[in-house]
Scaffold this motif. Structure first.
Motif, mmCIF file in Angstrom:
data_model
loop_
_atom_site.group_PDB
_atom_site.id
_atom_site.type_symbol
_atom_site.label_atom_id
_atom_site.label_comp_id
_atom_site.label_asym_id
_atom_site.label_seq_id
_atom_site.Cartn_x
_atom_site.Cartn_y
_atom_site.Cartn_z
ATOM 1 N N PRO A 205 10.137 8.015 -9.988
ATOM 2 C CA PRO A 205 9.547 6.815 -9.394
ATOM 3 C C PRO A 205 10.408 5.560 -9.527
ATOM 4 C CG PRO A 205 7.872 8.053 -10.564
ATOM 5 C CD PRO A 205 9.179 8.728 -10.855
ATOM 6 N N SER A 206 11.077 5.382 -10.689
ATOM 7 C CA SER A 206 11.875 4.175 -10.901
ATOM 8 C C SER A 206 13.044 4.114 -9.922
ATOM 9 C CB SER A 206 12.389 4.138 -12.339
ATOM 10 O OG SER A 206 13.159 2.976 -12.545
ATOM 11 N N LYS A 207 13.757 5.238 -9.748
ATOM 12 C CA LYS A 207 14.880 5.263 -8.811
ATOM 13 C C LYS A 207 14.401 5.123 -7.372
ATOM 14 C CE LYS A 207 18.301 7.909 -11.475
ATOM 15 N NZ LYS A 207 19.116 9.152 -11.521
ATOM 16 N N ALA A 208 13.263 5.732 -7.058
ATOM 17 C CA ALA A 208 12.709 5.618 -5.703
ATOM 18 C C ALA A 208 12.386 4.167 -5.374
ATOM 19 C CB ALA A 208 11.463 6.486 -5.574
ATOM 20 N N LEU A 209 11.818 3.437 -6.343
ATOM 21 C CA LEU A 209 11.512 2.025 -6.145
ATOM 22 C C LEU A 209 12.790 1.206 -5.986
ATOM 23 C CD1 LEU A 209 8.558 1.559 -8.657
ATOM 24 C CD2 LEU A 209 8.455 1.129 -6.195
ATOM 25 N N SER A 210 13.835 1.574 -6.721
ATOM 26 C CA SER A 210 15.114 0.859 -6.608
ATOM 27 C C SER A 210 15.705 1.026 -5.217
ATOM 28 C CB SER A 210 16.104 1.371 -7.666
ATOM 29 O OG SER A 210 15.641 1.083 -8.967
ATOM 30 N N PHE A 211 15.643 2.245 -4.679
ATOM 31 C CA PHE A 211 16.128 2.476 -3.316
ATOM 32 C C PHE A 211 15.297 1.665 -2.318
ATOM 33 C CE2 PHE A 211 18.586 6.317 -4.559
ATOM 34 C CZ PHE A 211 19.710 6.102 -3.786
ATOM 35 N N ALA A 212 13.983 1.654 -2.524
ATOM 36 C CA ALA A 212 13.107 0.910 -1.604
ATOM 37 C C ALA A 212 13.403 -0.588 -1.669
ATOM 38 C CB ALA A 212 11.648 1.179 -1.944
ATOM 39 N N LEU A 213 13.663 -1.105 -2.885
ATOM 40 C CA LEU A 213 13.994 -2.521 -3.035
ATOM 41 C C LEU A 213 15.289 -2.838 -2.293
ATOM 42 C CD1 LEU A 213 13.327 -5.243 -4.300
ATOM 43 C CD2 LEU A 213 14.559 -4.537 -6.356
ATOM 44 N N LEU B 133 0.804 -1.232 0.000
ATOM 45 C CA LEU B 133 0.000 0.000 0.000
ATOM 46 C C LEU B 133 0.838 1.285 0.000
ATOM 47 C CD1 LEU B 133 -3.238 -0.313 2.146
ATOM 48 C CD2 LEU B 133 -3.001 0.318 -0.248
ATOM 49 N N PRO B 134 1.790 1.459 0.941
ATOM 50 C CA PRO B 134 2.558 2.709 0.929
ATOM 51 C C PRO B 134 3.288 2.945 -0.390
ATOM 52 C CG PRO B 134 2.914 1.542 2.984
ATOM 53 C CD PRO B 134 2.165 0.613 2.084
ATOM 54 N N ASN B 135 3.744 1.861 -1.027
ATOM 55 C CA ASN B 135 4.457 2.016 -2.296
ATOM 56 C C ASN B 135 3.502 2.227 -3.472
ATOM 57 O OD1 ASN B 135 7.466 1.606 -1.747
ATOM 58 N ND2 ASN B 135 6.575 -0.124 -0.660
ATOM 59 N N PHE B 136 2.269 1.749 -3.331
ATOM 60 C CA PHE B 136 1.260 2.034 -4.354
ATOM 61 C C PHE B 136 0.968 3.536 -4.431
ATOM 62 C CE2 PHE B 136 -1.055 -2.295 -4.820
ATOM 63 C CZ PHE B 136 -0.371 -2.536 -5.994
ATOM 64 N N TYR C 199 7.475 6.755 -1.522
ATOM 65 C CA TYR C 199 6.710 8.003 -1.641
ATOM 66 C C TYR C 199 7.543 9.191 -1.159
ATOM 67 C CZ TYR C 199 2.703 11.190 -1.245
ATOM 68 O OH TYR C 199 1.846 12.250 -1.374
ATOM 69 N N PHE C 200 8.249 8.987 -0.037
ATOM 70 C CA PHE C 200 9.073 10.046 0.530
ATOM 71 C C PHE C 200 10.181 10.472 -0.437
ATOM 72 C CE2 PHE C 200 13.253 10.432 2.665
ATOM 73 C CZ PHE C 200 13.127 11.721 3.157
ATOM 74 N N LEU C 201 10.885 9.491 -1.011
ATOM 75 C CA LEU C 201 11.994 9.807 -1.912
ATOM 76 C C LEU C 201 11.492 10.457 -3.198
ATOM 77 C CD1 LEU C 201 14.164 6.596 -1.412
ATOM 78 C CD2 LEU C 201 14.717 8.912 -0.649
ATOM 79 N N GLU C 202 10.297 10.034 -3.633
ATOM 80 C CA GLU C 202 9.730 10.654 -4.834
ATOM 81 C C GLU C 202 9.403 12.123 -4.564
ATOM 82 O OE1 GLU C 202 5.544 10.462 -6.877
ATOM 83 O OE2 GLU C 202 6.556 8.546 -7.162
ATOM 84 N N GLN C 203 8.820 12.383 -3.375
ATOM 85 C CA GLN C 203 8.499 13.773 -3.028
ATOM 86 C C GLN C 203 9.766 14.602 -2.783
ATOM 87 O OE1 GLN C 203 5.451 14.724 -3.475
ATOM 88 N NE2 GLN C 203 4.883 12.585 -3.845
ATOM 89 N N ALA C 204 10.865 13.906 -2.419
ATOM 90 C CA ALA C 204 12.126 14.607 -2.185
ATOM 91 C C ALA C 204 12.874 14.900 -3.474
ATOM 92 C CB ALA C 204 13.017 13.786 -1.254
ATOM 93 N N GLY C 205 12.361 14.374 -4.626
ATOM 94 C CA GLY C 205 12.972 14.744 -5.899
ATOM 95 C C GLY C 205 13.388 13.614 -6.817
#
Length: 567
Positions: free
Chosen positions: A351-359, A80-83, A342-348
């Motif tokens: 989405p693809s890089k934010a998902l990579s960091f989350a993974l 959910l948070p990543n959706f 979501y946080f990293l996306e809002q920080a700049g």
């Protein structure tokens, strides 16, 4: 002065462990139970990790199988948070925001969806406290696996955000059971040498679920149809049926069987959990005697077995510690980390890089468990890992907050630095607070009240999770407070308070049997002196009757058959 006991050969055996001040005449029932229980306790204290692995391979396998139920929750909680950072999901369940030209699930609905799962979990937790003690751990898990198979369909077919919320609430019911029952089962099927490893393995299962969840979303990047978010929901159907089939054959917890007075079944369960090819002096009857003695001791210390009894006498302190161990997970920045994409996306970040960091973050969650095992195997206690881990988390949260002061011209660099710090935060968290908590909550409570105490602790965790789920979207959502990196300062403050609490209140349970923990709490030993205080549980007088009398009867019948094999 304690009276000695003489065996048939006329040699003096170990004296009865009854304090002189009680002036209690020793009974044969007490002598047999205590003698056998002491033998089993001595064997557990001498058992090394490798000996435990060789003696209890079946217990390890069954515990790991039941703990795998947590993978499903880790998957869904991560989903959910990543959706919220996933465009197809936001277009389906969100609204158009004119200020930045994107679709966003509003902060109230983000909070509502996350809180739905937490509310359902709290209800499931409370129900579990009654049901599992009445019908057993195994049957309770099987019922929950059946329920979750149907509830997945609600999420998969949800046409709107309202039905999605209903699905989250219903899914929370079995999750609440899994959150606590897996810990209780893991702690009750293994000896002291394996207790920390099997209970903390549950956190590894959380990590696996999160990796699969974030991986399933990342695999859908580029898709714009409804299957981009429906397929990740559907993946959850992979788990219930195989788990149901495997757990159907699992043995029941021998501790639960002893509490119910079913000693023959407890012995058979122990024999199913252990290997015949062993190098220790393991004896199933002696181990049952240790469980009987601990149960009788706890019956003497604790007046009842209801939720209310968790707040009476010495159990109040134990309940408080369990609740705070769970709570600290959620107030040391874990909520911040759960919204990492979501946080990293809002920080700049895109989405693809934010998902990579989350993974990467969730992968570290898995590896961190093995790191915690290594540190525990090197003799580092749970209390020390918890305390120093919190100090590391506090430092990194401060760094995240200060990164928010970086000028907008260097926003992209600051975002990458924030992502790197969050990976370090995840590593520190999993080496300490995230993993060790599962061991601490299993060891702090009595066997008699364990399920209910862990339920109360996890309910506390979920209540704080509800509060976090309301606050975090507002902190990070650009249409609301838009704190971004400054959120690190907020959680650093709570992390500092957690450090203070841990130092003064959380004791060290390493290498202690459950009966020893009972006595240390009964005597009001300070948390800072738990590790150094010597205690002999067999010096404590335990009244006969109940399970002790039943054990004596069983042993008398067994001895009679051994002496007269033709009868």
């Amino acid at each position: 002065m304690a009276t000695g006991i003489y065996n048939e050969k006329g040699t003096n055996e170990s004296p009865l462990h009854s304090p002189a001040k009680d002036h209690n005449a020793p009974t044969r029932s007490n002598s047999v139970v205590i003698r056998n229980a002491k033998a089993a306790t001595d064997e557990e204290h001498k058992m090394t990790l490798m000996q435990g692995l060789r003696l209890y391979p079946k217990a390890i396998a069954w515990s790991m199988l039941i703990s795998t139920c947590i993978v499903m929750e880790g998957f869904q909680v991560c989903l959910l948070p990543n959706f919220y950072a996933f465009p197809p999901f936001r277009e389906k369940y969100g609204k158009y925001v004119e200020s930045d030209g994107t679709y966003q699930v509003s902060a109230p609905w983000q909070a509502g969806l996350s809180n739905g799962a937490n509310v359902g979990s709290i209800i499931g937790l409370i129900i579990n406290g009654w049901v599992s003690e009445r019908i057993g751990y195994r049957k309770t898990v099987l019922i929950c696996l059946t329920m979750i198979t149907g509830f997945i369909a609600i999420l998969f077919t949800a046409p709107n955000v309202q039905q999605l919320l209903a699905g989250e609430i219903l899914m929370g019911l079995p999750w609440g059971v899994f959150q606590t029952l897996t810990i209780s089962y893991a702690s009750e099927v293994c000896p002291v040498a394996l207790r920390g490893h099997l209970t903390t393995y549950i956190n590894f299962c959380w990590g696996i679920g999160q990796v699969i969840g974030i991986g399933s979303i990342k695999a859908m990047v580029g898709r714009t149809d409804q299957w981009a978010y429906r397929l990740p929901f559907a993946i959850q159907w992979v788990w219930p049926i195989p788990l149901f089939v495997g757990i159907w054959f699992a043995p029941e917890s021998p501790w639960w069987l002893v509490r119910k007075g079913r000693l023959d079944e407890a012995k058979r369960s122990l024999e199913r959990l252990t290997s015949k090819n062993r190098e220790t002096n393991f004896d199933a009857d002696d181990t049952v005697a240790m469980m009987v003695h601990t149960t009788a001791l706890e019956n003497q210390i604790t007046t009842g077995a209801s939720y209310w009894d968790c707040f009476k006498g010495i159990d109040l302190r134990r309940t408080e510690i369990v609740c705070m161990c769970w709570a600290i997970q959620n107030i040391s920045g874990n909520s911040f980390s759960g919204y990492s994409t979501y946080f990293l996306e809002q920080a700049g970040l895109d989405p693809s890089k934010a998902l990579s960091f989350a993974l990467g973050q969730y992968s570290i969650n898995c590896v961190g468990v093995f790191g915690a095992w290594f540190l525990m195997a090197r003799g580092i206690g749970r209390r020390k890992l918890y305390l120093f881990g919190l100090c590391g988390l506090f430092t990194m949260l401060l760094i995240l907050g200060f990164l928010g002061l970086v000028p907008e011209s260097n926003e992209n660099t600051a975002s990458l630095a924030a992502g790197s710090v969050m990976l370090l935060w995840a590593a520190c968290y999993q080496l300490s607070v995230g993993t060790v908590c599962y061991s601490l909550v299993a060891e702090m409570s009595t066997r008699r009240l364990q399920v209910k105490t862990i339920v109360l602790g996890r309910a506390c965790y979920n209540i704080i999770g509800i509060i976090n789920s309301v606050l975090t979207p507002y902190m990070l959502n650009p249409g609301e407070w838009n704190w971004s990196l400054y959120t690190g300062f907020f959680w650093a403050g709570f992390c500092l308070l957690s450090i203070v609490y841990t130092y003064f209140r959380i004791p060290e349970p390493r290498d202690r049997t459950y009966a020893e923990m009972d006595l240390l709490f009964k005597r009001g030993i300070s948390a800072r002196k738990f590790a150094s205080t010597k205690v002999d549980v067999f010096e404590e007088h335990v009244e006969g009757g109940g399970v002790m009398s039943e054990y004596e009867r069983k042993m008398s019948i067994t001895n009679s058959h051994d002496e007269n094999p033709t009868r």
